[in-house]
Structures are given as C-alpha cells and as structure tokens.
Design a protein around this motif. Structure first.
Motif, mmCIF file in Angstrom:
data_model
loop_
_atom_site.group_PDB
_atom_site.id
_atom_site.type_symbol
_atom_site.label_atom_id
_atom_site.label_comp_id
_atom_site.label_asym_id
_atom_site.label_seq_id
_atom_site.Cartn_x
_atom_site.Cartn_y
_atom_site.Cartn_z
ATOM 1 N N PRO A 163 57.366 -24.641 18.696
ATOM 2 C CA PRO A 163 56.940 -23.432 19.418
ATOM 3 C C PRO A 163 55.523 -23.625 19.970
ATOM 4 O O PRO A 163 54.689 -24.263 19.317
ATOM 5 N N VAL B 149 59.563 -17.802 8.635
ATOM 6 C CA VAL B 149 60.059 -18.993 9.328
ATOM 7 C C VAL B 149 61.579 -19.126 9.179
ATOM 8 O O VAL B 149 62.097 -19.304 8.083
ATOM 9 N N TYR C 53 66.667 -23.242 12.772
ATOM 10 C CA TYR C 53 67.991 -23.387 13.370
ATOM 11 C C TYR C 53 68.325 -24.854 13.565
ATOM 12 O O TYR C 53 67.466 -25.643 13.989
ATOM 13 N N SER D 182 65.238 -26.057 15.619
ATOM 14 C CA SER D 182 64.321 -25.090 16.217
ATOM 15 C C SER D 182 63.693 -24.237 15.127
ATOM 16 O O SER D 182 64.331 -23.936 14.128
ATOM 17 N N ILE D 183 62.448 -23.863 15.358
ATOM 18 C CA ILE D 183 61.720 -23.013 14.423
ATOM 19 C C ILE D 183 61.556 -21.659 15.107
ATOM 20 O O ILE D 183 60.942 -21.574 16.165
ATOM 21 N N VAL D 184 62.146 -20.640 14.517
ATOM 22 C CA VAL D 184 62.132 -19.312 15.140
ATOM 23 C C VAL D 184 61.548 -18.312 14.147
ATOM 24 O O VAL D 184 62.133 -18.103 13.086
ATOM 25 N N PRO D 185 60.413 -17.708 14.466
ATOM 26 C CA PRO D 185 59.857 -16.754 13.504
ATOM 27 C C PRO D 185 60.702 -15.482 13.431
ATOM 28 O O PRO D 185 61.224 -15.022 14.441
ATOM 29 N N SER D 186 60.849 -14.965 12.241
ATOM 30 C CA SER D 186 61.590 -13.724 12.074
ATOM 31 C C SER D 186 60.626 -12.564 12.311
ATOM 32 O O SER D 186 59.543 -12.508 11.723
#
Ligand SMILES: [Zn+2]
Lengths: 140, 91
Positions: free
Chosen positions: B7, B56, B59, B82-86
């Motif tokens: 990101p 964190v 995916y 993929s790193i997708v913040p919640s």
C-alpha cells in the motif's frame, strides 16, 4: 496536511448528502509530495455495515482491493478514507479510532439536516489510542 | 516467488517499490521475510507480540486468508499477496 481538489471535494459532499441520514464512506486518491497529500479523485464506496447505518460505517474489503487496483492503474495512491456524520459534528469518535489505521488520513464530514456543515481530518496512531487533527484544505 | 503489493503509505519503507517479490512457502513466511528485509515496515504490520495488527487484513489473490489457512496459507509463484487495512467507524 491534506488538500482536496474541487472536483473530488464535490464528489465527497454529494456522496455524504445522498447517503443522509445514513453514514457514507469512500476513498481519497491522489499523490503525496513532501508530506502534503493532494487528493484529485474521490471514490465513493459502499457502506457494508449490515444494520442501522445512521451511526456506523464499514468498508467492504473486496471493494478496498478494487479501489487499490484502480488507484494503481491511474498512477494514484489511496491517501485516505472519508465518512460522514449525519446530524453530528465532524469529530473522530472512539469507534472511528478503534477501527482506524495509521496509514491514512481520515476525513469526517458533518452533514446536518441533509446539508454539508463542516469537516475535519485526522491521523490515527499505531495503537488506535489517539488521533491528531490534520490540517485540511478544500476548495468549493 | 509470491508478489506482495505494498500500500502507498508503506512504500517508503521498501525503497519506494509498489510490489516486492518474496520467496516463502506460506503467506506468514512471506510477511516475516518481507518485514525482516525491510525492518522499519515491521511495526506497521505486527504488534509487539509478533501478531498481525488487528487492522491488518491479508489477501491471497482475491481471498481473505482468514477464510483460508490464515498465515499458514500456501503461497506460490504467480500468487499475489495484498495488505488491506480493516476500516470502520461510527459516531
Ligand atoms: Zn465517524
């Protein structure tokens, strides 16, 4: 500091007004240079909260992945997240803080009686225990 | 080699790269290796106990690893992590 260009700002306000009296949410895309974030595109997103949305928003992670891809394709970055507070001031609430992330600017738009009232931006810390106010500029 | 998408706010920790290729058998191994190679990135992804931070989400391709094998999920060539913040909130 976060600066939001006119077109992006209009999209954010329109999204907040359209969602009223529910909370809206979305992503802010642009470029970061010398510590200043400049937003050129606002991307409305779905409020994925399955309940009363008058006081809650949840981003849909699969849409976040999609937005991240869109940003990459346009040579832009996801710089922040915005959401609205219907009939309530634009503060960063305890729940906003506890479900935030230190990587982004968080812009909160206050919408009162269906009309935009004011906005603030916040930068949460790593442990989600505090958020400092960030200088916010937008052109109307 | 799996590809880890970084990101934007974290790219300055990885010399400005938008993706890093990492060899590892599982998603957990790849993230360990990534945060060992780029130490300053570590506190963004892991807490002091070495657990992924609560915000964190990770995916593998289009699947949340929580619904796969968590950090033990196998990662191979052509896989994208993929790193997708919640993110959520409420007034
Ligand atoms: Zn809020």
């Amino acid at each position: 500091m976060i600066q939001i260009e006119k077109e992006a700002w209009e999209v954010m306000v329109a999204h907040a007004r359209a969602a009223y009296p529910r909370e809206c949410c979305g992503a802010m895309l642009g470029v970061e240079k010398d510590g200043a974030r400049r937003v050129s595109v606002a991307r409305p997103m779905r409020n994925a909260f399955e309940g009363a949305q008058e006081d809650t928003y949840v981003l849909d992670p699969s849409e976040q992945l999609q937005v991240e891809k869109e940003a990459r394709a346009r040579g832009l970055s996801v710089l922040g997240i915005f959401h609205s507070h219907p009939d309530c001031d634009a503060y960063f609430s305890r729940r906003d803080l506890e479900n935030s992330c230190p990587w982004y600017s968080f812009v909160v738009l206050s919408v009162k009686k269906g009309e935009f009232d004011h906005a603030n931006s916040f930068l949460p810390n790593f442990d989600q225990t505090a958020a400092e106010k960030e200088q916010l500029e937008y052109s109307i | 080699m799996a590809k880890i998408l970084i990101p934007t706010p974290l790219r300055h920790f990885v010399n400005g790269q938008d993706a890093v290729e990492i060899a590892g058998a599982t998603v957990g191994e790849c993230l360990e290796k990534l945060t060992t190679d780029f130490g300053d990135l570590r506190k963004n992804l892991f807490n002091d106990e070495g657990k992924l931070r609560s915000f964190v989400n990770v995916y593998l391709n289009d699947e949340d690893i929580r619904y796969l094998d968590k950090t033990a999920t196998a990662a191979g060539d052509r896989d994208t992590i993929s790193i997708v913040p919640s993110i959520a909130g409420g007034r």
